[in-house]
Design a protein around this motif. Structure first.
Motif, PDB file in Angstrom:
ATOM      1  N   LEU A 192      56.623  64.329  65.023  1.00 53.17           N
ATOM      2  CA  LEU A 192      56.584  62.896  65.310  1.00 53.17           C
ATOM      3  C   LEU A 192      57.790  62.207  64.709  1.00 53.17           C
ATOM      4  O   LEU A 192      58.496  61.438  65.375  1.00 53.17           O
ATOM      5  CB  LEU A 192      55.292  62.290  64.741  1.00 53.17           C
ATOM      6  CG  LEU A 192      55.145  60.788  64.901  1.00 53.17           C
ATOM      7  CD1 LEU A 192      55.143  60.405  66.359  1.00 53.17           C
ATOM      8  CD2 LEU A 192      53.869  60.302  64.242  1.00 53.17           C
ATOM      9  N   GLY A 193      58.037  62.506  63.437  1.00 50.91           N
ATOM     10  CA  GLY A 193      59.185  61.896  62.774  1.00 50.91           C
ATOM     11  C   GLY A 193      60.470  62.256  63.469  1.00 50.91           C
ATOM     12  O   GLY A 193      61.353  61.426  63.677  1.00 50.91           O
ATOM     13  N   LYS A 194      60.572  63.526  63.819  1.00 48.03           N
ATOM     14  CA  LYS A 194      61.779  63.997  64.489  1.00 48.03           C
ATOM     15  C   LYS A 194      61.992  63.237  65.779  1.00 48.03           C
ATOM     16  O   LYS A 194      63.089  62.785  66.081  1.00 48.03           O
ATOM     17  CB  LYS A 194      61.644  65.502  64.740  1.00 48.03           C
ATOM     18  CG  LYS A 194      62.883  66.147  65.302  1.00 48.03           C
ATOM     19  CD  LYS A 194      62.870  67.638  65.036  1.00 48.03           C
ATOM     20  CE  LYS A 194      62.205  68.398  66.184  1.00 48.03           C
ATOM     21  NZ  LYS A 194      62.875  68.200  67.462  1.00 48.03           N
ATOM     22  N   SER A 195      60.910  63.060  66.562  1.00 50.19           N
ATOM     23  CA  SER A 195      61.104  62.424  67.855  1.00 50.19           C
ATOM     24  C   SER A 195      61.502  60.966  67.698  1.00 50.19           C
ATOM     25  O   SER A 195      62.376  60.471  68.405  1.00 50.19           O
ATOM     26  CB  SER A 195      59.851  62.566  68.718  1.00 50.19           C
ATOM     27  OG  SER A 195      58.873  61.633  68.339  1.00 50.19           O
ATOM     28  N   ILE A 196      60.904  60.265  66.733  1.00 45.96           N
ATOM     29  CA  ILE A 196      61.276  58.859  66.543  1.00 45.96           C
ATOM     30  C   ILE A 196      62.726  58.759  66.091  1.00 45.96           C
ATOM     31  O   ILE A 196      63.503  57.936  66.580  1.00 45.96           O
ATOM     32  CB  ILE A 196      60.361  58.184  65.503  1.00 45.96           C
ATOM     33  CG1 ILE A 196      58.910  58.268  65.927  1.00 45.96           C
ATOM     34  CG2 ILE A 196      60.773  56.746  65.285  1.00 45.96           C
ATOM     35  CD1 ILE A 196      57.954  57.714  64.913  1.00 45.96           C
ATOM     36  N   ALA A 197      63.091  59.629  65.129  1.00 40.68           N
ATOM     37  CA  ALA A 197      64.447  59.553  64.597  1.00 40.68           C
ATOM     38  C   ALA A 197      65.481  59.945  65.658  1.00 40.68           C
ATOM     39  O   ALA A 197      66.543  59.328  65.756  1.00 40.68           O
ATOM     40  CB  ALA A 197      64.565  60.444  63.372  1.00 40.68           C
ATOM     41  N   GLU A 198      65.157  60.975  66.435  1.00 48.56           N
ATOM     42  CA  GLU A 198      66.077  61.388  67.506  1.00 48.56           C
ATOM     43  C   GLU A 198      66.339  60.236  68.447  1.00 48.56           C
ATOM     44  O   GLU A 198      67.476  59.950  68.827  1.00 48.56           O
ATOM     45  CB  GLU A 198      65.421  62.498  68.348  1.00 48.56           C
ATOM     46  CG  GLU A 198      65.591  63.869  67.808  1.00 48.56           C
ATOM     47  CD  GLU A 198      64.648  64.836  68.520  1.00 48.56           C
ATOM     48  OE1 GLU A 198      64.736  66.014  68.190  1.00 48.56           O
ATOM     49  OE2 GLU A 198      63.866  64.401  69.379  1.00 48.56           O
ATOM     50  N   ALA A 225      66.016  57.123  67.873  1.00 49.30           N
ATOM     51  CA  ALA A 225      66.797  56.068  67.234  1.00 49.30           C
ATOM     52  C   ALA A 225      68.279  56.414  67.250  1.00 49.30           C
ATOM     53  O   ALA A 225      69.124  55.543  67.469  1.00 49.30           O
ATOM     54  CB  ALA A 225      66.307  55.861  65.809  1.00 49.30           C
ATOM     55  N   THR A 226      68.616  57.672  66.999  1.00 48.57           N
ATOM     56  CA  THR A 226      70.039  58.009  66.972  1.00 48.57           C
ATOM     57  C   THR A 226      70.653  57.886  68.350  1.00 48.57           C
ATOM     58  O   THR A 226      71.781  57.418  68.500  1.00 48.57           O
ATOM     59  CB  THR A 226      70.286  59.440  66.451  1.00 48.57           C
ATOM     60  OG1 THR A 226      69.473  60.345  67.169  1.00 48.57           O
ATOM     61  CG2 THR A 226      70.017  59.539  64.972  1.00 48.57           C
ATOM     62  N   THR A 228      68.455  51.137  61.680  1.00 45.74           N
ATOM     63  CA  THR A 228      67.468  50.337  62.409  1.00 45.74           C
ATOM     64  C   THR A 228      66.088  50.691  61.881  1.00 45.74           C
ATOM     65  O   THR A 228      65.906  51.725  61.251  1.00 45.74           O
ATOM     66  CB  THR A 228      67.498  50.633  63.914  1.00 45.74           C
ATOM     67  OG1 THR A 228      67.203  52.021  64.090  1.00 45.74           O
ATOM     68  CG2 THR A 228      68.837  50.293  64.510  1.00 45.74           C
ATOM     69  N   SER A 229      65.109  49.861  62.185  1.00 49.46           N
ATOM     70  CA  SER A 229      63.780  50.147  61.652  1.00 49.46           C
ATOM     71  C   SER A 229      63.196  51.383  62.309  1.00 49.46           C
ATOM     72  O   SER A 229      62.415  52.108  61.700  1.00 49.46           O
ATOM     73  CB  SER A 229      62.859  48.947  61.833  1.00 49.46           C
ATOM     74  OG  SER A 229      62.624  48.714  63.196  1.00 49.46           O
ATOM     75  N   ASP A 230      63.620  51.679  63.541  1.00 47.74           N
ATOM     76  CA  ASP A 230      63.140  52.913  64.177  1.00 47.74           C
ATOM     77  C   ASP A 230      63.665  54.122  63.446  1.00 47.74           C
ATOM     78  O   ASP A 230      62.939  55.060  63.139  1.00 47.74           O
ATOM     79  CB  ASP A 230      63.639  52.976  65.625  1.00 47.74           C
ATOM     80  CG  ASP A 230      62.649  52.330  66.569  1.00 47.74           C
ATOM     81  OD1 ASP A 230      63.032  52.000  67.690  1.00 47.74           O
ATOM     82  OD2 ASP A 230      61.479  52.166  66.157  1.00 47.74           O
ATOM     83  N   GLY A 231      64.987  54.095  63.161  1.00 50.56           N
ATOM     84  CA  GLY A 231      65.584  55.236  62.492  1.00 50.56           C
ATOM     85  C   GLY A 231      64.977  55.449  61.112  1.00 50.56           C
ATOM     86  O   GLY A 231      64.597  56.556  60.745  1.00 50.56           O
ATOM     87  N   VAL A 232      64.922  54.382  60.344  1.00 51.93           N
ATOM     88  CA  VAL A 232      64.404  54.513  58.984  1.00 51.93           C
ATOM     89  C   VAL A 232      62.927  54.885  59.008  1.00 51.93           C
ATOM     90  O   VAL A 232      62.461  55.724  58.241  1.00 51.93           O
ATOM     91  CB  VAL A 232      64.628  53.209  58.196  1.00 51.93           C
ATOM     92  CG1 VAL A 232      64.030  53.316  56.824  1.00 51.93           C
ATOM     93  CG2 VAL A 232      66.099  52.898  58.107  1.00 51.93           C
ATOM     94  N   GLY A 233      62.182  54.256  59.934  1.00 48.54           N
ATOM     95  CA  GLY A 233      60.761  54.581  60.020  1.00 48.54           C
ATOM     96  C   GLY A 233      60.531  56.009  60.446  1.00 48.54           C
ATOM     97  O   GLY A 233      59.667  56.713  59.910  1.00 48.54           O
ATOM     98  N   GLY A 234      61.336  56.463  61.432  1.00 53.67           N
ATOM     99  CA  GLY A 234      61.204  57.850  61.860  1.00 53.67           C
ATOM    100  C   GLY A 234      61.482  58.810  60.720  1.00 53.67           C
ATOM    101  O   GLY A 234      60.776  59.808  60.534  1.00 53.67           O
TER     102      GLY A 234
END
Lengths: 116, 596, 245
Positions: free
Chosen positions: B392-398, B400-401, B321-327
């Motif tokens: 920040l990246g971690k929180s977005i990716a988390e 998303a998962t 998803t764009s959230d996962g990839v963006g994160g």
């Protein structure tokens, strides 16, 4: 046979990799890498072949421009790759030479500096 | 775009020849100025790209009626951003090398510039064979740079392991490309994507997918293709490690993502890919973290932490998803900053004390206050302390998962960041603060003989150029987390990356890019901040456990399993290739069997 | 891992991959197919640019950036190998006496073939756009032809007639030259590596525009690179030694 050429290519790749797995000498391993690479080239050229009298993709006084030629693109890819990989192999061989100088051996089984 | 690649190459050629005749500072200055110019170019490209895509058909071979014989260079926001990251990191690495490394004529700088050229070409290329070519350019320069200190016995061995496995990966990718070419008859990413769209995924497509991805996955150090990375990082000069961990390895994942979204997304079902890559990512993260905790050599420790983080990045990508990839993209940027800073500090320690072995450095670096502060800041950033970019990246990716249905995702992210951050903190505590029990050699990996010997022995004050590079990188990692709008810009970039049909449409037929979805929620959330703080607390706990491990009897239960894991990492090239084939077989099974 | 474990692991992985490859091969268009869409596009494009050798056209005109990448790999590997084979602190270079014997027949053939090979090499490079050949192939012929001096003669003979610095410069000039021509193309036609030289009739030597020039430049680079590479290996083996014995 319709797929024989492709199978040869696949076999070469597998054989080269097998050689690296059971190699006892780094130079042998690097040469096996070249064998695997040769398999790739065979695959590329085989993909580009055309039966039925297709000629080489070079036009001159005897061959007027026509489309009944083998695929020039794979040939272009292969020929540049061959020369370039010769130099990359040379790079790896240079590393092997230095390994021999520092460790006194080129047997992967004996080289254990990077364990763990 | 191609001008940047060309400039790097021209300057590299020049330096290779005249470098030995010029005074050292001229060589340094020329290299740094070139890379600054390239950074400027990359920023300009990013600006031009805006939120759409920029493309140029090289040689003037613009497509007629949707077909072309040429090769496009395409910059969408994701690749343009990576282009800036590559150039900026190389510039910092060169600035650091100024006082750090004794270069042979111009060879080191020439190789660094070739390396940068390869990476930039890889990121912008819109043709699969071209990507493989620049991949090999990256590789060739990298092998030579890894083994650069030829007097160090481990360096040349690490270089050869790296070279053999990565080259084999590149050749396997090439054979996958040949298979695909036979079916489709095209090499450009847009053309391949168009041809494969709605195609039934038969054996040919699956096998070509696995083969092509293998090369990228080897570069990206995903398990079980990861063995070479620790070897290479442990021995390469510190500025080179900056580039390896900061961006080269991440480019492997970029390759996977780019090729998947533009070429295979129309044919291989997303669920298959999701399942396969989440599994690979999770295993990579766990293995990396476990190995990391048991290391005593700082650079090898950092290398395994890179592997662990690559696992997390892969999981972020795998949800598609764009959230996962963006994160993931934000995480990559933040990680690049802090990891690079850590490697440079490792280099400083090595220059000062001739060792970066935890046992040897026990309490030795106690007086280095500034270095210690920077080290601990970077380690905390690695563990995920808000407001670093990593957090920040971690929180977005988390997020998303867990949205994608993997509820254990955030827990894994927190655990892995904690373990890796904790290992680094433990090292720092031993070295800079002299804390903890005398470490028990039986619990840690074997020592690595033959340290690298930088010619500049550091004593007294650390030179300003070195400190400058470290501070800039750390600040960069921090800034990624605080620049407003970066999160949503990255999410938009991810959307562009995922839009494979739009890619082909725009590059081949000139269709304008699709309008973007409204503001995605890619910013700091309360959960994200709490999880970040939790990671840091856990990291401190892990560090403490490592420091006073003798008093924690229950830790001894883990030792046999850890020891077995360590023993798998033998440094033997035959093992690596055997694992490579096993990994390919696994991927074929994961992707292919559900389709049967 | 023990040897046996390693082989078993590879056997498992290799078997699965072999089966997968066979399945994929069965899905390939049969060997000798006439389905070659890229060829159908490339041949007319080459003819349009008046290049008789379509392979060279693909290499130096249509997919020139690939060739640019490949030749960069070449010089990067040469620079890398040179950096890796440099004499380290405890090594010195010594002059090697003219020892060794070669058969008279070897010597004769070598000296006779040397000029022949060099001429052929030049021909292959120069006619790259018109007949099979080009910079890569011709460069390799030239470089190995030069080393007939070593095969037929001796290392000192080769050393005297092969100034390494000149070839290093040739290598870099060739590689950089490719990029410079690309930039000139950018300046004059608006596309990097665009074809900006006049194109004559098909089949003539001065007909193909930048293809010819790029081929020549690559030839220079390949010669330089190969000679430098071989010279470094020779030095390692023959002249470099540890200590001062």
């Amino acid at each position: 046979m319709a797929v024989y050429a492709y199978l040869v290519a696949g076999y070469l790749i597998l054989a080269g990799s097998y050689g690296i797995v059971r190699s006892r000498h780094l130079v042998h391993a690097i040469v096996c890498l070249s064998v695997a690479q040769a398999g790739t080239y065979v695959l590329l050229i085989a993909v580009g072949y055309q039966r039925g009298g297709a000629t080489a993709p070079v036009f001159g006084s005897t061959t007027k421009p026509n489309k009944h030629v083998v695929d020039p693109v794979v040939q272009a890819m292969t020929l540049t790759d061959i020369v370039v990989s010769a130099t990359v192999t040379a790079l790896l061989l240079a590393l092997a030479i230095q390994i021999n100088k520092r460790h006194g051996t080129v047997d992967p089984d004996d080289l254990a500096a990077l364990r763990g | 775009m191609p001008v940047m690649v060309a400039t790097c190459v021209i300057m590299a050629c020049l330096l290779a020849v005249v470098g030995s005749h010029l005074p050292r500072w001229v060589v340094d200055a020329l290299a740094i100025l070139t890379m600054l110019g390239v950074t400027g170019g990359a920023v300009a490209v990013l600006h031009e790209t805006g939120s759409g895509r920029l493309h140029v058909w090289l040689g003037g071979w613009t497509p007629h009626e949707g077909v072309s014989v040429g090769i496009p260079f395409v910059a969408d926001p994701m690749s343009a951003g990576l282009g800036v990251l590559i150039a900026a990191l190389t510039t910092c690495a060169l600035i650091f090398s100024w006082r750090y490394l004794d270069a042979v004529g111009g060879h080191f700088h020439a190789l660094m510039l070739f390396f940068a050229a390869g990476m930039e070409g890889f990121v912008y290329s819109g043709d699969l064979f071209d990507m493989v070519v620049f991949f090999e350019l990256m590789g060739a320069a990298a092998y030579a740079l890894t083994g650069f200190h030829v007097e160090d016995e481990s360096a040349v061995e690490g270089g050869l392991n790296f070279g053999l496995v990565n080259s084999l990966g590149a050749y396997l990718s090439l054979s996958g490309l040949a298979l695909l070419y036979a079916r489709v008859g095209q090499l450009g990413l847009p053309q391949l994507g168009d041809a494969l769209a709605h195609h039934k995924p038969d054996a040919l497509v699956v096998v070509s997918f696995v083969l092509v991805m293998t090369g990228f996955m080897v570069k990206g150090a995903l398990v079980p293709f990861h063995f070479w990375l620790a070897d290479a990082h442990a021995v390469a000069p510190a500025p080179v490690c900056v580039l390896f961990s900061g961006v080269m390895v991440e480019l492997g994942l970029y390759g996977v993502a780019r090729v998947f979204f533009t070429v295979y997304a129309g044919t291989i079902p997303e669920d298959d890919i999701r399942r396969a890559f989440v599994l690979i990512g999770a295993v990579t993260a766990v293995v990396g973290a476990a190995m990391c905790a048991g290391q005593r050599h700082l650079k090898r420790l950092l290398a395994f932490s890179t592997i662990a983080h690559m696992g997390l990045f892969t999981m972020g990508f795998a949800v598609l998803t764009s959230d996962g990839v963006g994160g993931t993209a934000v995480y990559v940027m933040g990680h690049a900053g802090v990891k690079a800073a850590l490697f440079l500090i490792a280099g400083v320690l090595l220059a000062r004390y001739r060792t970066i072995d935890e046992l040897d450095l026990y309490g030795v670096a106690r007086g280095q206050r500034l270095t210690a502060v920077l080290f601990f800041l970077a380690a905390l950033g690695l563990a995920g302390l808000p407001p670093f970019g990593t957090a920040l990246g971690k929180s977005i990716a988390e997020d998303a998962t867990s949205v994608a249905g993997y509820d254990w995702g955030p827990a894994l992210f927190v655990a892995v960041s904690a373990v890796t951050g904790g290992a680094v903190l433990r090292f720092g505590a031993r070295a800079f603060l002299g804390l903890g029990d005398t470490p028990d050699p039986a619990n840690l990996a074997e020592a690595i003989p033959g340290e690298e010997q930088p010619e500049e022995r550091l004593s007294g004050r650390t030179p300003i150029t070195i400190l400058f590079a470290v501070v800039v990188l750390l600040a960069g990692g921090f800034a990624v987390g605080v620049i407003p709008g970066l999160g949503s810009a990255t999410a938009h970039a991810a959307e562009r990356l995922i839009d494979g049909t739009g890619y082909s449409g725009q590059v081949l037929a000139g269709q304008p890019p699709a309008p973007l979805l409204p503001e995605p929620a890619a910013a700091w959330t309360a959960t994200g901040v709490w999880l970040g703080l939790l990671s840091v607390v856990l990291a401190l706990a892990v560090a403490a456990a490592g420091l006073w491990s003798r008093r924690l009897r229950w830790l001894a239960a883990l030792t046999p399993a850890m020891r077995r894991l360590h023993r798998v990492h033998t440094g033997h090239i035959g093992d690596y290739v055997a694992w490579l084939f096993a990994g390919m077989a696994l991927l074929v099974a994961l992707v292919g069997l559900p389709l049967v | 891992m023990t040897r046996l474990t390693r082989l078993i692991l590879f056997a498992l992985g290799g078997t699965v991959m072999a089966v997968a490859f066979v399945l994929a091969a069965l899905d390939l268009p049969h060997f000798g197919t006439s389905y070659h869409p890229y060829r159908d596009l490339a041949v007319p494009a080459a003819v349009q640019h008046h290049t008789a050798n379509v392979v060279s056209a693909v290499n130096f005109d249509q997919r020139a950036i690939d060739t640019f990448g490949e030749e960069s790999i070449l010089i990067a590997s040469v620079v890398g190998a040179a950096a890796l084979l440099r004499p380290s602190k405890e090594e010195t270079e010594r002059l090697v006496p003219d020892l060794g014997r070669t058969l008279q027949s070897t010597r004769l053939i070598g000296y006779v073939l040397l000029p022949v090979t060099l001429v052929i090499g030049f021909d292959v490079v120069l006619h790259g756009g018109v007949t099979p050949g080009g910079g890569f192939q011709g460069g390799v012929v030239l470089a190995t032809g030069l080393h007939l001096l070593y095969v037929a003669g001796s290392y000192p003979a080769l050393d005297r007639l092969r100034p390494v610095t000149t070839f290093e410069i040739a290598d870099s000039v060739g590689a950089a030259g490719f990029a410079v021509i690309g930039l000139i193309g950018l300046a004059s036609t608006g596309a990097f590596l665009g074809d900006f030289l006049p194109q004559g009739a098909l089949g003539q030597i001065v007909s193909t525009g930048t293809v010819q020039v790029l081929s020549g430049v690559v030839g220079v680079e390949v010669v330089g690179g190969m000679v430098v590479l071989l010279s470094r290996f020779f030095e390692q083996e023959i002249t470099v030694q540890t200590g001062d014995d």
